[in-house]
Write an enzyme that holds these catalytic residues in place. Structure first.
Site, PDB file in Angstrom:
ATOM      1  N   GLU A  13       0.823  -1.221   0.000  1.00  0.00           N
ATOM      2  CA  GLU A  13       0.000   0.000   0.000  1.00  0.00           C
ATOM      3  C   GLU A  13       0.853   1.267   0.000  1.00  0.00           C
ATOM      4  O   GLU A  13       0.333   2.371  -0.084  1.00  0.00           O
ATOM      5  CB  GLU A  13      -0.930  -0.008   1.212  1.00  0.00           C
ATOM      6  CG  GLU A  13      -2.192  -0.810   0.986  1.00  0.00           C
ATOM      7  CD  GLU A  13      -1.920  -2.285   0.718  1.00  0.00           C
ATOM      8  OE1 GLU A  13      -2.408  -2.787  -0.309  1.00  0.00           O
ATOM      9  OE2 GLU A  13      -1.221  -2.926   1.515  1.00  0.00           O
ATOM     10  N   ASN A  34      -1.106  -7.883  -3.741  1.00  0.00           N
ATOM     11  CA  ASN A  34      -1.723  -6.976  -4.701  1.00  0.00           C
ATOM     12  C   ASN A  34      -0.716  -6.060  -5.376  1.00  0.00           C
ATOM     13  O   ASN A  34       0.310  -5.704  -4.797  1.00  0.00           O
ATOM     14  CB  ASN A  34      -2.782  -6.118  -3.999  1.00  0.00           C
ATOM     15  CG  ASN A  34      -2.198  -5.309  -2.856  1.00  0.00           C
ATOM     16  OD1 ASN A  34      -1.907  -5.849  -1.804  1.00  0.00           O
ATOM     17  ND2 ASN A  34      -2.019  -4.012  -3.053  1.00  0.00           N
ATOM     18  N   ASP A  44      -7.782  -4.869  -4.966  1.00  0.00           N
ATOM     19  CA  ASP A  44      -6.919  -5.203  -3.828  1.00  0.00           C
ATOM     20  C   ASP A  44      -7.180  -6.612  -3.304  1.00  0.00           C
ATOM     21  O   ASP A  44      -7.257  -6.838  -2.104  1.00  0.00           O
ATOM     22  CB  ASP A  44      -7.081  -4.196  -2.679  1.00  0.00           C
ATOM     23  CG  ASP A  44      -6.137  -4.517  -1.511  1.00  0.00           C
ATOM     24  OD1 ASP A  44      -4.977  -4.871  -1.758  1.00  0.00           O
ATOM     25  OD2 ASP A  44      -6.576  -4.447  -0.350  1.00  0.00           O
TER      26      ASP A  44
END
Length: 594
Positions: A197, A281, A323
């Site tokens: 992230e 992801n 995601d």
């Protein structure tokens, strides 16, 4: 004569290594121990003990407890080795050794001094998924391994708590943290990475148990050499893709900040000497900013544990738009497929699908929905391995996609699940959460969040946030399912007593009849559960232990007192009621029969 001696010495050394390597596997089969987070190399999370069973489980009582003194989410589970329980905490990642003969006394404790800046770049609470253990040899003592949030890996003497070595695996200035449990196979400790992230490029690393020296490192994106792709990769399934795709399926140099971190679980076949795990992801979440399939994020890997070289890689969600980080549980089994006993790998994915592969060559045996409410995909083409998407639930700029099931939390996330080899059945704790998704553009800045989407999450069509399910991974048949008010985040444990144990976010440990899902027992813990239960025998008696301590991604609103429903990457809205049912406080609770 000299040559003979050299050959003899080499054979002896290999024999000694093989014997030492097998010791951990042998320990995992003993009921007095629970030496891996996954219970064993198959990640069965299953015990053949039946002293506690469907006839008497209602008599379970708490017999002792221990507080870690830390408030954040307690993921993973304790280890038990030769009468000692090893307990870990989230940041600051304290470790405690407890003598099971006298569990109210701490044998030793290890309290590391970490860079507090790590807290600011941790994605979803400051969790840690547990410890790993290696039995001693002539080259090193019995050792506990821990990944620390600030990116370091430490080796601790299991008998004394003294630190043996410490290395830096991840750079928090780039946003790379460590929340995973290390994994021991052969004379290696294998460590993942976190921080997708924040645009971290994911990698897995194997270190020498003795001194922490790096043996190999492989990435999820980039040139084949970096990824560990060589001759023979995907030769049995060339349609999965083979060479050069770690750069070609990205625009320009986007692969350098492309995610694919692996903070989840591993499994290992000691006969094949193959390691299995999933990459996560791609970054950022905004799919418009990274055209292409974005290989090799979202991939199930089968690798040679000695070298890290990949034998196969199967990408489940090419060009992920939601995601659906694919780092979850990998369970190994041997079952009949088309009349032949086959070595299998089963993986319930964040994307709402369960995948079963031949773990020798990567052949796709089956892929089916965890729940019939999964809607982003219609089905998986078993010949190509590709998902057939429903464009109604696609995400793209200048559009808010609504009613996507599952949410970014997935219908399955970080929990360790269980497999009963007698019943040929997997037991899964799942989420039942859907979402609305609106992307936005943002620049990459090292060490800062690189997401690019606003999410609203809410209960799925069946009205609750969680389920527990029993399934046949070959046929795709679900034998039973029950609903839970909140997501079943930590996973399950099955036993030969026809029981399935698990914890709930609102603070219960429960036992179900594994034949039909009937609830037989529950106990309210001091705080919600995001870890998994374990069982062990001590002085002839079977015990059940589980961490309590709410937090993790579903608990970020409660832990950090967040109110905006889109905060916590969408988790705050989904779990807005959680604070009415439990509060923070971490420790371990142990149960036994009256």
């Amino acid at each position: 004569m000299g040559t003979t001696l050299l050959v003899s010495s080499a054979i002896f050394a290999v024999s000694q290594q093989a014997s030492a390597n097998k010791r951990l596997e042998d320990l995992s089969e003993q009921n007095t121990n629970w030496v891996m987070q996954t219970k064993d190399y198959d990640a069965s999370h299953y015990s053949n003990m039946y002293q506690i069973n469907i006839q008497n489980v209602h008599k379970l009582k708490p017999v002792w407890s221990f507080s870690t003194g830390v408030l954040n989410g307690h993921e993973g589970g304790p280890l038990v080795v030769d009468g000692i329980m090893y307990v870990h905490s989230p940041f600051p990642n304290n470790i405690f050794a407890l003598d099971l003969n006298e569990p109210d006394k701490i044998l030793w404790e290890y309290k590391p001094k970490q860079n507090p800046a790590a807290r600011a770049v941790a994605c979803c609470d400051v969790v840690n998924r547990g410890l790993a253990y290696a039995p001693g040899t002539k080259d090193y003592p019995p050792t506990i391994f821990q990944d620390q949030l600030d990116g370091h890996v430490v080796a601790i003497h299991a008998k004394t708590g003294k630190m043996l070595w410490k290395i830096e695996n991840s750079d928090i200035s780039m946003g790379s943290t460590l929340t995973s449990a290390p994994f021991v196979a052969k004379d290696l400790v294998i460590v993942g990475s976190a921080g997708a992230e924040l645009g971290v490029r994911g990698y897995a690393t194997a270190y020498n148990i003795k001194d922490g020296s790096q043996v190999w490192r492989v990435y999820a994106t980039g040139p084949d050499k970096d990824i560990g792709i060589g001759k023979g990769f995907n030769e049995d399934n060339p349609h999965y893709g083979q060479y050069g795709l770690g750069t070609k399926t990205w625009e320009d140099d986007a692969w350098k900040i492309g995610g694919g971190t692996n903070w989840g679980w591993y499994a290992y076949d000691s006969d094949l000497e193959m390691l299995y795990y999933g990459s996560g992801n791609p970054a950022p979440w905004n799919e418009t900013m990274r055209p292409g399939d974005n290989k090799w994020t979202m991939t199930i890997w089968g690798r040679d544990v000695n070298t890290g070289k990949a034998k196969f890689g199967y990408q489940k969600t090419p060009h992920d738009e939601w995601d659906y980080a694919g780092v979850n549980y990998m369970g190994l089994s041997e079952q009949m497929v088309d009349g032949k006993m086959t070595k299998l790998l089963t993986h319930p994915d964040r994307n709402g699908l369960v995948y079963t592969l031949n773990r020798e060559n990567g052949d796709l045996v089956n892929a089916f929905k965890i729940d019939d409410t999964v809607n982003w995909v219609k089905k998986v083409d078993l010949k190509t391995g590709l998902p057939i998407r429903d464009p109604e639930y696609s995400t793209h700029m200048d559009h808010e996609a609504k009613g996507i099931c599952p949410s970014a939390m997935g219908y399955h996330n970080q929990g360790i699940e269980s497999y009963d080899p007698v019943k040929k059945t997997f037991f899964m704790g799942t989420n039942h959460i859907c979402m609305d998704w609106e992307p936005f553009m943002l620049p990459y800045r090292a060490g800062q969040f690189f997401v690019g989407a606003t999410l609203n999450m809410y209960p799925g069509p069946k009205g609750t946030l969680g389920q527990v399910k029993a399934m046949d991974s070959v046929t795709g048949e679900f034998k039973w399912e029950i609903a839970e008010k909140f997501a079943v985040w930590g996973g399950t444990m099955a036993t030969a007593g026809d029981l399935v144990f698990y914890g709930t976010l609102d603070g219960y440990i429960k036992a179900l009849n594994s034949k039909n899902g009937e609830e037989l027992w529950k106990f309210k813990l001091p705080s919600g559960v995001i870890g998994h239960p374990i069982t062990y025998k001590h002085n002839g008696k079977q015990y059940i232990s589980i961490y309590y301590g709410v937090g993790g991604w579903p608990g970020v609103g409660l832990v950090f007192d967040l109110q905006d429903p889109t905060a916590g990457l969408g988790a705050v809205g989904a779990f807005k009621e959680l604070a009415h049912y439990t509060q923070m406080g971490g420790g371990v609770m142990t149960f036994a029969l009256d």
